[in-house]
Design a protein around this motif. Sequence first.
Motif, short mmCIF file in Angstrom:
data_model
loop_
_atom_site.label_atom_id
_atom_site.label_comp_id
_atom_site.label_asym_id
_atom_site.label_seq_id
_atom_site.Cartn_x
_atom_site.Cartn_y
_atom_site.Cartn_z
N TRP A 1 4.60 7.55 0.35
CA TRP A 1 4.62 6.28 1.62
C TRP A 1 3.73 7.05 2.26
O TRP A 1 3.04 6.22 3.07
CB TRP A 1 6.47 5.89 1.97
N SER A 2 3.97 7.76 3.06
CA SER A 2 3.42 8.02 3.91
C SER A 2 1.69 8.71 3.80
O SER A 2 0.63 7.88 4.30
CB SER A 2 3.75 8.68 5.09
N GLY A 3 1.51 8.75 2.51
CA GLY A 3 0.29 9.41 2.10
C GLY A 3 -0.13 8.41 1.45
O GLY A 3 -1.36 8.77 1.23
N SER A 4 0.37 7.64 0.79
CA SER A 4 -0.52 6.84 0.77
C SER A 4 -1.21 5.92 1.73
O SER A 4 -2.25 5.60 1.26
CB SER A 4 0.26 5.61 -0.39
N ILE B 1 0.32 -1.51 0.28
CA ILE B 1 0.12 -0.41 -0.23
C ILE B 1 1.03 0.92 -0.14
O ILE B 1 0.55 2.23 -0.81
CB ILE B 1 -0.47 -0.14 1.17
N ALA B 2 2.10 1.71 1.19
CA ALA B 2 2.99 2.46 0.92
C ALA B 2 3.26 2.56 -0.21
O ALA B 2 4.06 4.48 -1.00
CB ALA B 2 4.23 2.00 2.16
N ILE C 1 8.69 2.58 -7.74
CA ILE C 1 10.18 2.86 -7.57
C ILE C 1 10.84 2.00 -6.14
O ILE C 1 11.76 1.82 -6.34
CB ILE C 1 10.61 4.73 -8.11
N ALA C 2 9.98 2.65 -5.36
CA ALA C 2 10.69 1.96 -3.87
C ALA C 2 11.71 3.00 -2.82
O ALA C 2 11.98 1.56 -2.29
CB ALA C 2 10.21 0.66 -3.79
N VAL D 1 0.95 3.55 11.39
CA VAL D 1 2.70 3.28 10.80
C VAL D 1 2.62 4.02 10.18
O VAL D 1 3.93 4.74 10.02
CB VAL D 1 2.34 2.32 9.38
N ALA D 2 1.74 4.85 9.32
CA ALA D 2 2.16 6.42 8.22
C ALA D 2 2.65 7.61 9.30
O ALA D 2 3.51 7.80 8.83
CB ALA D 2 0.93 6.93 7.90
#
Length: 252
Positions: free
Chosen positions: A195-198, A9-10, A16-17, A219-220
């Motif tokens: 990452w956090s926004g997703s 999800i993140a 691209i991670a 977690v976000a």
Amino acid sequence: MERSEIFDIAHLRHPIAAPVAPQRLRELVGWLRPSDGARAVDLGCGEGEWLQELLLTYPGITGVGIDHMLPASAVRRAGERRLSDRVRWVETDAATWDDGAFDVVLCVGASHAFGGLKDMLVAVRRHLRPGGQALIGDSIWESPPSASALAALEVSADAYPDLAGFVRAIREHGFEPSYGHVSTLAEWDDYQFSWSGSLVDWAVREASTTEDRDQALAVAREHLEAWLSGARRELGFATFVLHDAAAAGARD
């Protein structure tokens, strides 16, 4: 939720991670020159975006993506790009997997799977045919880490090298960098906020239970706080295209 689901999800908006912009990814892949018929492997492929960009750039090659937790989104995007017949996904431990030598080896942001940078370089060497090329990326310290950065990342000061130390490690393992990129602060911020926004977006719009919603939001928040109050401007990321200098020396 499982850790793998959270990470999937993140990375929905940033497959691209890694803190690398799409244009930079294309430039890095463009420095590789695999011949038609070449085989590539991505060790710790995650979302598979690096391997898929390589296959899109060089239509005459095939690839294998290795990860202990392969997200369904990687397989889905490969299908949408009509790459399914040129890529094989293997869900296993990249540190123990073996399937011969490859013309191109990718390993970006996955040194933890091998125990650190030096062991990752050993693995790249093991999977690379003599004279092949590699594309690797890993964390570095942009400056000596503060106590807050170490606490936020839960690592020791020797967990990552500085940029010069990264290059020295590369050369110690018989490689020579032909191109490199150090991620900018803008690339880092885009990655971390994506990452956090997703996770936040998914929690608010799609979570089916209160428990999943609260977990995703927690977690976000923790991830973004660690970045903004600890690691930002101290943690860096460098990506290098490598030539097999050891093989070149043997030819001489």
